[in-house]
Enzyme design. Sequence first.
Site, PDB file in Angstrom:
ATOM      1  N   LYS A 205       0.843  -1.211   0.000  1.00  5.34           N
ATOM      2  CA  LYS A 205       0.000   0.000   0.000  1.00  5.34           C
ATOM      3  C   LYS A 205       0.875   1.258   0.000  1.00  5.34           C
ATOM      4  CE  LYS A 205      -2.267  -0.925   3.839  1.00  5.34           C
ATOM      5  NZ  LYS A 205      -1.883  -2.239   4.292  1.00  5.34           N
TER       6      LYS A 205
ATOM      7  N   ARG B  64     -10.782   0.766   8.355  1.00  4.38           N
ATOM      8  CA  ARG B  64     -10.481  -0.635   8.602  1.00  4.38           C
ATOM      9  C   ARG B  64     -11.661  -1.413   9.173  1.00  4.38           C
ATOM     10  NH1 ARG B  64      -4.523  -0.009   8.914  1.00  4.38           N
ATOM     11  NH2 ARG B  64      -3.481  -1.798   9.629  1.00  4.38           N
TER      12      ARG B  64
ATOM     13  N   ARG C 283      10.558  -7.474   6.089  1.00  3.29           N
ATOM     14  CA  ARG C 283      10.431  -6.033   5.847  1.00  3.29           C
ATOM     15  C   ARG C 283      11.339  -5.236   6.782  1.00  3.29           C
ATOM     16  NH1 ARG C 283       4.536  -3.492   5.510  1.00  3.29           N
ATOM     17  NH2 ARG C 283       4.249  -4.275   7.613  1.00  3.29           N
TER      18      ARG C 283
ATOM     19  N   ARG D 273       9.925  -3.180  12.041  1.00  2.57           N
ATOM     20  CA  ARG D 273       8.744  -2.651  12.738  1.00  2.57           C
ATOM     21  C   ARG D 273       8.441  -3.527  13.931  1.00  2.57           C
ATOM     22  NH1 ARG D 273       3.872  -1.139   8.668  1.00  2.57           N
ATOM     23  NH2 ARG D 273       2.735  -2.052  10.393  1.00  2.57           N
TER      24      ARG D 273
ATOM     25  N   ARG E 189      -2.958  -9.524  13.090  1.00  6.28           N
ATOM     26  CA  ARG E 189      -3.335  -8.555  12.064  1.00  6.28           C
ATOM     27  C   ARG E 189      -4.033  -9.222  10.881  1.00  6.28           C
ATOM     28  NH1 ARG E 189       2.400  -6.699  11.836  1.00  6.28           N
ATOM     29  NH2 ARG E 189       2.003  -5.548   9.932  1.00  6.28           N
TER      30      ARG E 189
HETATM   31  P1  AMP Z   1      -0.290  -0.096   9.226  1.00  8.64           P
HETATM   32  O1  AMP Z   1       0.944   0.709   8.988  1.00  8.64           O
HETATM   33  O2  AMP Z   1      -1.409   0.299   8.313  1.00  8.64           O
HETATM   34  O3  AMP Z   1       0.000  -1.572   9.183  1.00  8.64           O
HETATM   35  O4  AMP Z   1      -0.817   0.244  10.706  1.00  8.64           O
HETATM   36  C1  AMP Z   1      -0.021  -0.067  11.822  1.00  8.64           C
HETATM   37  C2  AMP Z   1      -0.871  -0.108  13.074  1.00  8.64           C
HETATM   38  O5  AMP Z   1      -1.476   1.193  13.303  1.00  8.64           O
HETATM   39  C3  AMP Z   1      -2.041  -1.080  13.051  1.00  8.64           C
HETATM   40  O6  AMP Z   1      -1.646  -2.411  13.376  1.00  8.64           O
HETATM   41  C4  AMP Z   1      -2.961  -0.452  14.115  1.00  8.64           C
HETATM   42  O7  AMP Z   1      -2.490  -0.717  15.419  1.00  8.64           O
HETATM   43  C5  AMP Z   1      -2.780   1.039  13.852  1.00  8.64           C
HETATM   44  N1  AMP Z   1      -3.739   1.508  12.834  1.00  8.64           N
HETATM   45  C6  AMP Z   1      -3.466   2.022  11.613  1.00  8.64           C
HETATM   46  N2  AMP Z   1      -4.575   2.355  10.941  1.00  8.64           N
HETATM   47  C7  AMP Z   1      -5.608   2.034  11.773  1.00  8.64           C
HETATM   48  C8  AMP Z   1      -7.038   2.098  11.655  1.00  8.64           C
HETATM   49  N3  AMP Z   1      -7.636   2.579  10.561  1.00  8.64           N
HETATM   50  N4  AMP Z   1      -7.781   1.662  12.702  1.00  8.64           N
HETATM   51  C9  AMP Z   1      -7.216   1.194  13.823  1.00  8.64           C
HETATM   52  N5  AMP Z   1      -5.883   1.074  13.997  1.00  8.64           N
HETATM   53  C10 AMP Z   1      -5.081   1.488  12.983  1.00  8.64           C
END
Ligand code: AMP
Length: 223
Positions: free
Chosen positions: A14, A89, A123, A156, A167
């Site tokens: 993404k 989400r 990653r 990460r 996740r």
């Molecule tokens: P990502 O970089 O998109 O994988 O997001 C990393 C983490 O941020 C996720 O595992 C959640 O803990 C938090 N996060 C990001 N976007 C959201 C969202 N829309 N709703 C809830 N938590 C989020």
Amino acid sequence: MRKYVIMGVQGSGKGTQSQMLVTDLGLVHIGVGDIFRWNVQNHTKLGAQVRRTMAAGELVSDDLVEEVVRDRLTQHDWNFGFIIDGFPRNRRQAEFFLESYDIDGVIVLDLPDSEVRRRVLNRRLCANCGMDYNLIDSTPKEAGKCDMCGGELITREDDTEEALAVRLREYHAQTEEVLEIFRRKEYVFVVDARPAPEAVQDQIRKCLALPPFEPGETGNGRA
Ligand code: AMP
């Protein structure tokens, strides 16, 4: 004005695909996870509130997420539009979003779970500029250093087997609901995320009827 949402499981590209879309089209990339990570790294109050949740691979509360998205979008630095990544989400976030913004297209990057594991566990991320690397097919020129800014490459905190399992479960459980909402009201395009980043980008642009990707424009075509 173009307003897009990009969805896809962790590691589906993404961030990379959004970066390839934004520069020549003048869009702003809004990565909700990136905003949270920035806050954690910079020890802000918000960072302290979300750090543990994120490290466990769980979702941050809808209230906090909506506040962050609202604040980011009210900056109005997106004259030509935006692409939002990592949001919405779940059903509540999707409904909140559609109440306030019209969307021109929703891109879904489709990737099998086995490939997600392979990508995510390999990653690395630049601690300084956030650039994503993959030790399988987009290695940095110098081990452990970012090609763009020389920053240190880190893993990460949530790129572990345990957090990834949480996740993936959460993604599959909630995404269909969100897609159903978008399918009813908007344009949903599912794109195969397995090919090389440039090929995925070409597909995205075809779906959105956008001009072809010019690699020179961003200087960044990596996974
Ligand atoms: P990502 O970089 O998109 O994988 O997001 C990393 C983490 O941020 C996720 O595992 C959640 O803990 C938090 N996060 C990001 N976007 C959201 C969202 N829309 N709703 C809830 N938590 C989020």
